[in-house]
Structure formats: C-alpha cells, structure tokens
Design an enzyme around this catalytic site. Sequence first.
Site, PDB file in Angstrom:
ATOM      1  N   ASP A 189      -9.210   5.683  -1.905  1.00  0.00           N
ATOM      2  CA  ASP A 189      -8.221   6.201  -2.910  1.00  0.00           C
ATOM      3  C   ASP A 189      -8.651   6.939  -4.300  1.00  0.00           C
ATOM      4  O   ASP A 189      -9.760   7.015  -4.362  1.00  0.00           O
ATOM      5  CB  ASP A 189      -7.256   5.153  -3.125  1.00  0.00           C
ATOM      6  CG  ASP A 189      -7.657   4.244  -4.502  1.00  0.00           C
ATOM      7  OD1 ASP A 189      -8.813   3.773  -4.290  1.00  0.00           O
ATOM      8  OD2 ASP A 189      -7.198   3.031  -4.667  1.00  0.00           O
ATOM      9  N   TYR A 229      -6.655   6.840   4.012  1.00  0.00           N
ATOM     10  CA  TYR A 229      -6.558   5.611   2.907  1.00  0.00           C
ATOM     11  C   TYR A 229      -5.862   4.069   3.134  1.00  0.00           C
ATOM     12  O   TYR A 229      -5.933   2.865   3.130  1.00  0.00           O
ATOM     13  CB  TYR A 229      -6.198   6.201   1.441  1.00  0.00           C
ATOM     14  CG  TYR A 229      -5.724   4.231   0.315  1.00  0.00           C
ATOM     15  CD1 TYR A 229      -7.155   3.991   0.381  1.00  0.00           C
ATOM     16  CD2 TYR A 229      -4.245   4.179   0.487  1.00  0.00           C
ATOM     17  CE1 TYR A 229      -7.210   2.415  -0.047  1.00  0.00           C
ATOM     18  CE2 TYR A 229      -3.709   3.090  -0.238  1.00  0.00           C
ATOM     19  CZ  TYR A 229      -5.423   2.304  -0.733  1.00  0.00           C
ATOM     20  OH  TYR A 229      -5.159   1.427  -1.531  1.00  0.00           O
ATOM     21  N   GLU A 270       0.341  -1.086  -0.110  1.00  0.00           N
ATOM     22  CA  GLU A 270       0.165   0.014  -0.391  1.00  0.00           C
ATOM     23  C   GLU A 270       1.009   1.644   0.032  1.00  0.00           C
ATOM     24  O   GLU A 270       0.677   2.233  -0.595  1.00  0.00           O
ATOM     25  CB  GLU A 270      -1.256  -0.109   1.399  1.00  0.00           C
ATOM     26  CG  GLU A 270      -2.378  -1.177   1.180  1.00  0.00           C
ATOM     27  CD  GLU A 270      -2.805  -0.478   0.178  1.00  0.00           C
ATOM     28  OE1 GLU A 270      -3.268   0.413  -0.902  1.00  0.00           O
ATOM     29  OE2 GLU A 270      -3.349  -2.099  -0.217  1.00  0.00           O
TER      30      GLU A 270
END
Length: 354
Positions: A144, A126, A43
């Site tokens: 996102d 996020y 991520e």
Amino acid sequence: MNKRLQSINIPVFQTDLLEWYYLNKRDLPWRREPNPYKTWVSEIMLQQTKVDTVIPYFNRFMEKYPTVYDLAKADEQDVLKSWEGLGYYSRARNLQTAVREVVDTYNGEIPNNEKELASLKGIGPYTKGAILSIAFNQPVPAVDGNVLRVFSRILQIEDDIAKQSTKKEIEQYVGEIISHQDPSSFNQAIMDLGATICTPKKPTCMFCPVMEHCQAFQHGIQEQLPIKKKAKKQKIKQYVVLLIRNDQGEYVIEKRSDQGLLANLWQFPMVPLDEVGIDQIEQWMYDKCGIDLQMESDCDNLKHTFSHIIWEMDIKKASTSQNFLNKDSLMFIAKEEIDNFPFPVSHQKMMKFL
DNA sequence: AAGGCGGGGGC
DNA sequence: GCCCCAGCCTT
C-alpha cells in the site's frame, strides 16, 4: 538476489522490525480477536482512509453485521447508511457483492488463496495480500502507500511510486524480505512504521527500528523520497440545490444514479448550471421531475471538494403544492424521516436549513 | 496508463 | 491552498 537488496541484511532487518512491532504495535479494533472477516472489512474501510477515521465505522459495522451472513442478507441502503460519511461508497457495494459470493459459492468461508480472493469484487492486489498475510499468515506482500514509502526510502528507489512498474518492483522486494516466521506481523509492522515513524513529512528517523538498514537515511535524503508526481487540479461544477417543501412540511429528495459519483445515495435536487440557465430552473424541474415549484428565498452558498471535482452549490428554498411524485427515484419525506436515508456529506450540511 | 471515485486532517 | 491516507475499477 537482486543487487538493491544487498544493501540490507535480511534476517537482521526482520528481527529489528518484528521486535519493535511486538513492543509497539497499535491497539486496533480489528486486531482484537481477529478473524478473516474482520480483516477483510477493516482492509476495505482503510483504503485511502486514515485509521482514526475508520475505527468508529468499523466498530458500528461489526456490531450491525458480525458475520458474512449478516452482511449478505442486509439491505444495500442500510449498508450505505452504515458507510455514510466514509466516502468511496463503491467499496461498500462491492464488499456486499463479494460477501454474497462468499456465502453462495464458498459456503461462507473466505478463500485463503490468491486466485479466488482476487476474483472477488473490491479485492485488488493490496487487499488480497493483506488478507492472505494478516488473516492466513501466508508470506505474501501487501503493498500500500505506506509500504511504497517505507521501502522507497530503505532501498532508495527514486522512480515514481505511482507507476505500475515501480509497484511491481517493490512488491518483488517485499516478497524477498518478508518474514516467513511471522508474515502477518511483518506486513502490519511496515504499515505501523509508515503510519507512526516513516511518515510522508518529517519522518522521525531517530526512533526508527530499521534506520541502520535505510539507504535514504544514510544519505540524508529521506524527506526527498518517495518520488510522486503531482495530482491534477479539480474541475469546478456549479449547481443550484433546491430545498423544496410542500404544505405538509415534507421535502423532495432524489436517489442518485446506481453508478458513478455517490451512487445510490440520496440528495436534494440539484440543477447543473452548466446545462440550465438560472432563469430556467422552474421549467427544467417541471420537465425533468414533474415538480411545479415556486422559488422562495436564497439560503447559502456551499463549496464541497472531492478528489477530482469541486461542487459550488447555491442553496435555495422553494415550495410546491404537490404531495405526490410519479418517479421511484423521487419522493417527499418528512424532516424527521430523513435520517433513514444515506446522504453525502455535502448534503448533510444543508439539513440545518430545513 | 490515466482517470473516476469521498472525505478528513495536517501543515 | 496542497498533500496524503492500509486502493480498486473502468476505459
């Protein structure tokens, strides 16, 4: 329920999306034998970065730093070297800071709650949601760019998605729509949908598993959404870049500041032309770096574009009779050793002139 | 709320 | 050339 959400049948939407995902999900390295650490690293790497770019970096990174303990004890320069070319280097430094905190404070276990995750460096709204949903299967939104685009179309939201209020609004909708049966797959499905079908330009709505739920498609305005204001133009900064060689065949490199642009990366000395006249370069280098150099020849002109600046670089060769420098941030280095240091891409392009 | 922060790829 | 990308941090 919010008025806008009445336009879709949530259970049917979830089923349509998830069945599509189970059949069509992309085979990605971080989805094979997943664990919270892999989810976290992926991520961070994926922030503002495309999947295809990330894949080789992720594989090398996991091989070199398989666990939080390996990353925690690594040298920051080595971590930056692993990140070299990926950009946004503070991501790498923040990740290591956060991993060290996980090792020191949480006994090496990545937190599974909002509060502790959000307190870690580099984990924002996020990434927090992504880790909680993907790694811990909690029904938390992970909003996102993909999610903003997909839901601005599905719900026909015509506010600027760059605004904080719009993000909050969409986050709230996702919180009501997300599957509690399989929140991990739900969030990843929206992202896969955004990456492969609900693309920024020319979305292929004919292949979309949720086209029947999409307000924008029904009104034929999917290409007008999302609304986003234009980015500002970059400012130009001009430099002379010096390839300074001594009589041992070594070159001068310098370490950049520990904050700001390309922090803690190495480069060839740069002279900012908005501060230093072209005829004052030798004097300026002597005053600032203690290097007595002689200009030799012009090499090339390079332009490098960042998100907010454009560097125009005039590359010049120079020589010096010194072989020692009295500063930690400056050193002579043999051409063969230069690979051991993390360099920005702009300066990698100059290596061929050494 | 706005700006700093990389680099690559698509058109 | 412009836009976008699995955003976050600082001011």
